[in-house]
Design a protein around this motif. Structure first.
Motif, PDB file in Angstrom:
ATOM      1  N   TRP A 224     -23.827  42.503  -0.550  1.00 48.38           N
ATOM      2  CA  TRP A 224     -24.354  43.643  -1.488  1.00 48.38           C
ATOM      3  C   TRP A 224     -25.882  43.849  -1.232  1.00 48.38           C
ATOM      4  O   TRP A 224     -26.423  45.025  -1.412  1.00 48.38           O
ATOM      5  CB  TRP A 224     -23.964  43.231  -2.790  1.00 48.38           C
ATOM      6  CG  TRP A 224     -22.561  43.150  -3.299  1.00 48.38           C
ATOM      7  CD1 TRP A 224     -21.701  42.042  -3.418  1.00 48.38           C
ATOM      8  CD2 TRP A 224     -21.613  44.438  -3.125  1.00 48.38           C
ATOM      9  NE1 TRP A 224     -20.573  42.293  -3.655  1.00 48.38           N
ATOM     10  CE2 TRP A 224     -20.451  44.079  -3.720  1.00 48.38           C
ATOM     11  CE3 TRP A 224     -21.975  45.799  -3.214  1.00 48.38           C
ATOM     12  CZ2 TRP A 224     -19.229  44.865  -3.779  1.00 48.38           C
ATOM     13  CZ3 TRP A 224     -20.744  46.447  -3.441  1.00 48.38           C
ATOM     14  CH2 TRP A 224     -19.436  46.071  -3.545  1.00 48.38           C
ATOM     15  N   TYR A 225     -26.371  42.769  -0.626  1.00 48.74           N
ATOM     16  CA  TYR A 225     -28.047  42.995  -0.366  1.00 48.74           C
ATOM     17  C   TYR A 225     -28.182  44.173   0.569  1.00 48.74           C
ATOM     18  O   TYR A 225     -29.085  45.060   0.405  1.00 48.74           O
ATOM     19  CB  TYR A 225     -28.447  41.752   0.096  1.00 48.74           C
ATOM     20  CG  TYR A 225     -28.518  40.344  -0.801  1.00 48.74           C
ATOM     21  CD1 TYR A 225     -29.433  40.261  -1.837  1.00 48.74           C
ATOM     22  CD2 TYR A 225     -27.684  39.318  -0.316  1.00 48.74           C
ATOM     23  CE1 TYR A 225     -29.852  39.116  -2.584  1.00 48.74           C
ATOM     24  CE2 TYR A 225     -27.739  38.315  -1.181  1.00 48.74           C
ATOM     25  CZ  TYR A 225     -28.762  37.949  -2.292  1.00 48.74           C
ATOM     26  OH  TYR A 225     -28.818  37.154  -3.112  1.00 48.74           O
TER      27      TYR A 225
ATOM     28  N   TYR B   4     -26.157  49.611  -7.169  1.00 49.25           N
ATOM     29  CA  TYR B   4     -25.112  48.410  -7.324  1.00 49.25           C
ATOM     30  C   TYR B   4     -24.974  47.555  -8.234  1.00 49.25           C
ATOM     31  O   TYR B   4     -26.050  46.855  -8.454  1.00 49.25           O
ATOM     32  CB  TYR B   4     -25.097  47.806  -5.949  1.00 49.25           C
ATOM     33  CG  TYR B   4     -24.764  49.043  -4.802  1.00 49.25           C
ATOM     34  CD1 TYR B   4     -23.498  49.031  -4.313  1.00 49.25           C
ATOM     35  CD2 TYR B   4     -25.930  49.731  -4.265  1.00 49.25           C
ATOM     36  CE1 TYR B   4     -23.404  50.117  -3.039  1.00 49.25           C
ATOM     37  CE2 TYR B   4     -25.629  50.347  -3.091  1.00 49.25           C
ATOM     38  CZ  TYR B   4     -24.517  50.465  -2.626  1.00 49.25           C
ATOM     39  OH  TYR B   4     -24.160  51.623  -1.702  1.00 49.25           O
TER      40      TYR B   4
ATOM     41  N   THR C 216     -28.286  42.699 -10.784  1.00 43.90           N
ATOM     42  CA  THR C 216     -27.674  41.542 -10.832  1.00 43.90           C
ATOM     43  C   THR C 216     -27.361  41.001 -12.195  1.00 43.90           C
ATOM     44  O   THR C 216     -28.154  40.761 -13.068  1.00 43.90           O
ATOM     45  CB  THR C 216     -28.779  40.610 -10.181  1.00 43.90           C
ATOM     46  OG1 THR C 216     -28.982  40.955  -8.798  1.00 43.90           O
ATOM     47  CG2 THR C 216     -27.847  39.165  -9.942  1.00 43.90           C
TER      48      THR C 216
ATOM     49  N   LEU D  26     -23.402  38.016  -4.996  1.00 37.07           N
ATOM     50  CA  LEU D  26     -24.421  38.683  -4.098  1.00 37.07           C
ATOM     51  C   LEU D  26     -24.049  38.322  -2.700  1.00 37.07           C
ATOM     52  O   LEU D  26     -24.124  39.184  -1.624  1.00 37.07           O
ATOM     53  CB  LEU D  26     -25.823  38.320  -4.412  1.00 37.07           C
ATOM     54  CG  LEU D  26     -26.282  39.025  -5.867  1.00 37.07           C
ATOM     55  CD1 LEU D  26     -27.617  38.166  -6.034  1.00 37.07           C
ATOM     56  CD2 LEU D  26     -26.320  40.307  -5.751  1.00 37.07           C
TER      57      LEU D  26
ATOM     58  N   SER E 230     -35.389  49.294  -7.086  1.00 44.45           N
ATOM     59  CA  SER E 230     -34.573  48.503  -6.460  1.00 44.45           C
ATOM     60  C   SER E 230     -33.242  48.928  -6.977  1.00 44.45           C
ATOM     61  O   SER E 230     -33.002  49.443  -8.020  1.00 44.45           O
ATOM     62  CB  SER E 230     -34.523  47.059  -6.954  1.00 44.45           C
ATOM     63  OG  SER E 230     -33.200  46.206  -6.515  1.00 44.45           O
TER      64      SER E 230
ATOM     65  N   ALA F 273     -27.131  47.878  -0.835  1.00 46.19           N
ATOM     66  CA  ALA F 273     -28.428  48.127  -1.751  1.00 46.19           C
ATOM     67  C   ALA F 273     -29.498  48.427  -1.139  1.00 46.19           C
ATOM     68  O   ALA F 273     -30.643  48.874  -1.870  1.00 46.19           O
ATOM     69  CB  ALA F 273     -28.436  47.039  -2.892  1.00 46.19           C
TER      70      ALA F 273
ATOM     71  N   LEU G 189     -30.446  47.384  -6.602  1.00 48.32           N
ATOM     72  CA  LEU G 189     -29.371  46.238  -6.720  1.00 48.32           C
ATOM     73  C   LEU G 189     -29.728  45.608  -8.053  1.00 48.32           C
ATOM     74  O   LEU G 189     -30.725  45.108  -8.523  1.00 48.32           O
ATOM     75  CB  LEU G 189     -29.731  45.034  -5.905  1.00 48.32           C
ATOM     76  CG  LEU G 189     -28.887  43.707  -5.818  1.00 48.32           C
ATOM     77  CD1 LEU G 189     -27.318  44.346  -5.576  1.00 48.32           C
ATOM     78  CD2 LEU G 189     -29.153  42.915  -4.805  1.00 48.32           C
TER      79      LEU G 189
END
Length: 729
Positions: free
Chosen positions: A614-615, A566, A445, A573, A441, A618, A443
């Motif tokens: 951002w989802y 990211y 968080t 998000l 992944s 990414a 992304l």
């Protein structure tokens, strides 16, 4: 730009004007004693620039050596330069003026070949200067950089016979200025007086220069200009009005009256259109070799690494590869993008083999065993583009560490060569051929922050396999233990972040467990017990995690790559991270020249703006995103001219007054969704209103941008990517 006389003081220096495509000069030391007088030599031109500082790159430091006066370079400290060739830069502090209250925002660079050289510094020479620096800053590097850039000017941009390193002033000025703007337009670079656009000038040219050793100029340009989807010649034809407008605007004398400026504009526009239509010609020429490996029993392939490692023994497994010769209209993407069933190169050029390693047998076609009777010798034959070969290594008598080459040369241009380099390694040595980021992944968080910043101390915990990299070995005989004992996999956090585990904080970590053996190599993964912590406030968005493969014994870098990721706070998000505007039926809206200076009713068009979170950036699949990923939509949308208000130009409203911006909200045909859509067309046949817009242009080429803001902070505007051009036919 004004026509500026070239001022020379013959008592001070004799100038040597470089003319031709392949200037040659030996690397020299300048031992001439300075007489502390000012020397006038060369010029800085993106328009003649006044008051720009000129610096030389001496001992890894930029040293002030002069200043521009009305375009000419006045060297006041030439004695500080003792080694030539040397890289120069001008206007690094953006203080150079091209007209009253109009400042150049680009940092320009060039190469000064000797003390007696006249260095002309322009956007095009900036690329040569960066190539010169990347390749060692030697005389050879300077000659190669100038030759490569000259070929781009001739063979790619189509300005045949034009020397981009000669004096740009005088009669050649209009053609020179068209060349500069064509070059800038191909690379999607804004105008030199635009501060925001010029922030990307040097980074973009550096990216181009770094890409050119592995691709054609066209291929490198396509990586920085998403609008360049055709050949460069076709793109320049489509952008001709933009190029001519940009070039002619820089030549206006700002002190003249509007009537005189308009007269000059018409004259220059006519002359520059003639240059674009008649003086340019682009034929196909050989430019670049690419070697792709052909996997046994499969159509899949990949570019060959350089150098190619071979064990010190007779290797019965052949190397199958294809040789592709790309022209100035091709790019490597055409051969490698899909990774499967590569098309035969379209360029009809042919090549010869000018050098062959003695450490093996080279055969034409894909063979399983060497054919000694048909062993290829250097210069024995001419081959068609896309020919396949088999090379059977036999390095049993070669020294470990020795290098061997096979060199291919284009038949139409002997200066275009491609070399496959082989390096001999120990029989049992573990050779890492490549490394690739394989994280699960992109992304990451974080627990604290807002839409703009990640706060200091904010933390994200890695998920299983989120940070991983796969190495591929050269000789398919290694085990996980062999690879683990031979190399280390190191991950380095972005600036402002660090890895944390068991109370220890480090900027870099090394994987301490055995890699997993896979079909494509061996994968090292960081454990899910590891955190990444923000050690300082940092902007939200794209970051890079450096990945290095280190030799276990020497700790030197074997190979490296990076992972684009990211970093985003949990609460952000669902914010809009990217907005891209398009227009239908076209992003270029034209009007007849005879309507210049009058109100113009635009034809119907539709504006579409795609919104991404951002989802999306990414790469998170839609089925893994929330049902409604965008948590807040803009409240205000405006379409705006890139001009200051005049009161008599722009969008005309129902009261007869003019404005530089149009409120698009009344024209929205979609709400709280993506893509957003605004329809500026005639709805009267459907019982509605005529929503077409009346404008009075500011200039022969105007640009419209789309801006949006949110209800709680209306003064914080965001600009969508993309633009609409309104221009004369």
């Amino acid at each position: 730009m004004k026509n500026i006389a070239w001022k020379i003081s013959l008592l001070l220096i004799t100038l040597f004007l470089l003319i031709g495509c392949k200037p040659k000069i030996e690397e020299t030391k300048n031992n001439t004693a300075s007489d502390n007088h000012e020397v006038t030599a060369g010029a800085v031109v993106a328009a003649p620039i006044d008051g720009a500082g000129v610096e030389a790159y001496i001992n890894n430091t930029w040293v002030a050596v002069g200043r521009t006066k009305n375009g000419d370079i006045h060297f006041s400290d030439l004695e500080k330069i003792t080694t030539y060739p040397v890289q120069l830069r001008a206007n690094a502090r953006r203080q150079g003026a091209i007209a009253k209250d109009t400042y150049l925002q680009a940092e320009l660079r060039g190469i000064m070949m000797s003390r007696d050289d006249s260095p002309y510094i322009t956007p095009v020479t900036t690329l040569a200067a960066i190539l010169f620096q990347l390749n060692g800053s030697t005389a050879t590097a300077a000659n190669q950089a100038k030759t490569r850039v000259t070929k781009i000017v001739h063979n790619v941009l189509g300005f045949n016979g034009f020397n981009p390193f000669a004096n740009p002033l005088g009669d050649a000025l209009p053609k020179h200025e068209v060349l500069q703007q064509a070059f800038m337009t191909v690379l999607n670079l804004g105008e030199e007086t635009d501060y925001n656009a010029m922030q990307s000038f040097i980074p973009t040219l550096t990216a181009i220069a770094q890409q050119m050793p592995t691709d054609t100029f066209c291929g490198a340009a396509k990586k920085v200009n998403p609008k360049l989807t055709s050949s460069i010649a076709e793109y320049l034809t489509a952008q001709q009005a933009t190029i001519v407008h940009r070039a002619s605007r820089l030549l206006y004398d700002q002190n003249k009256s509007p009537i005189e400026q308009e007269k000059k504009r018409i004259e220059l526009t006519s002359q520059m259109n003639e240059i674009m239509n008649s003086d340019r010609a682009v034929d196909e020429h050989a430019e670049f070799f690419v070697f792709t490996k052909i996997e046994d029993g499969s159509d899949a392939f990949a570019p060959l690494p350089s150098p190619i490692a071979t064990p010190q023994k007779n290797n019965p497994i052949p190397l199958h590869f294809r040789v592709s010769l790309l022209s100035n209209t091709n790019s490597i993407v055409e051969l490698t993008e899909n990774k499967t069933k590569p098309p035969t190169p379209t360029y009809s050029g042919k090549f010869k083999i000018s050098e062959i390693s003695s450490a093996g047998i080279l055969n034409e076609d894909l063979l399983l065993s060497p054919n000694v009777s048909q062993k290829i010798t250097a210069g024995s034959k001419t081959y068609s583009n896309g020919t396949k070969f088999s090379f059977f290594f036999d390095a049993s008598n070669a020294l470990v560490g020795s290098t061997h080459r096979i060199t291919f040369t284009a038949t139409e241009d002997s200066s275009v060569t491609g070399t496959m380099t082989f390096i001999v390694k120990g029989r049992d040595e573990i050779i890492i051929e490549s490394v690739e980021s394989r994280g699960s992944s992109k992304l990451f968080t974080f627990d604290e922050g807002n839409n703009h910043k990640i706060t200091e101390g904010s933390i994200t915990t890695l998920s299983e396999g989120q940070l991983a990299a796969t190495v591929k070995t050269a000789f398919d005989t290694a085990t996980s233990e062999d690879v683990f004992n031979a190399v280390m996999m190191q991950f380095t956090a972005p600036s402002g972040f660090a890895f944390r585990s068991d109370g220890l904080t480090r900027t870099s970590v090394i994987v301490a467990v055995l890699p997993t053996a896979e079909d494509k190599g061996f994968t090292f993964s960081l454990p899910s017990t590891l955190d990444i912590v923000a050690t300082a406030p940092s902007p939200v968005g794209k970051k890079q995690i450096q990945i290095k493969v280190l030799d276990q014994k020497t700790k030197k870098i074997v190979t490296q790559t990076q992972s684009d990721v990211y970093f985003v706070p949990q609460s952000s998000l669902g914010t809009i991270a990217d907005a891209t505007m398009t227009a239908e039926p076209a992003v270029d809206i034209t009007y007849s020249k005879d309507k210049t200076g009058t109100d113009i009713l635009l034809e119907s068009f539709i504006i579409t703006c795609e919104l991404k979170t951002w989802y999306d950036l990414a790469g998170v699949p839609k089925d893994q995103q929330p049902d409604s990923p965008i948590n807040q939509y803009p409240a205000t949308w405006k379409l705006r001219f890139n001009h200051a208000p005049t009161g008599s130009n722009g969008f005309k409203n129902s009261h007869g007054s003019y404005s530089t911006e149009l409120d698009l909200q009344p024209y929205a045909t979609s709400q709280a969704t993506t893509p957003m859509q605004f329809e500026l067309r005639d709805f009267r046949s459907l019982g509605g209103s005529d929503c077409r817009q009346t404008i009075k242009p500011f200039s022969p080429l105007d640009t419209l941008h789309l801006y949006f803001s949110y209800r709680e902070s209306p003064d914080n505007e965001y600009m969508a990517k993309g633009s609409i051009n309104i221009k004369e036919e």
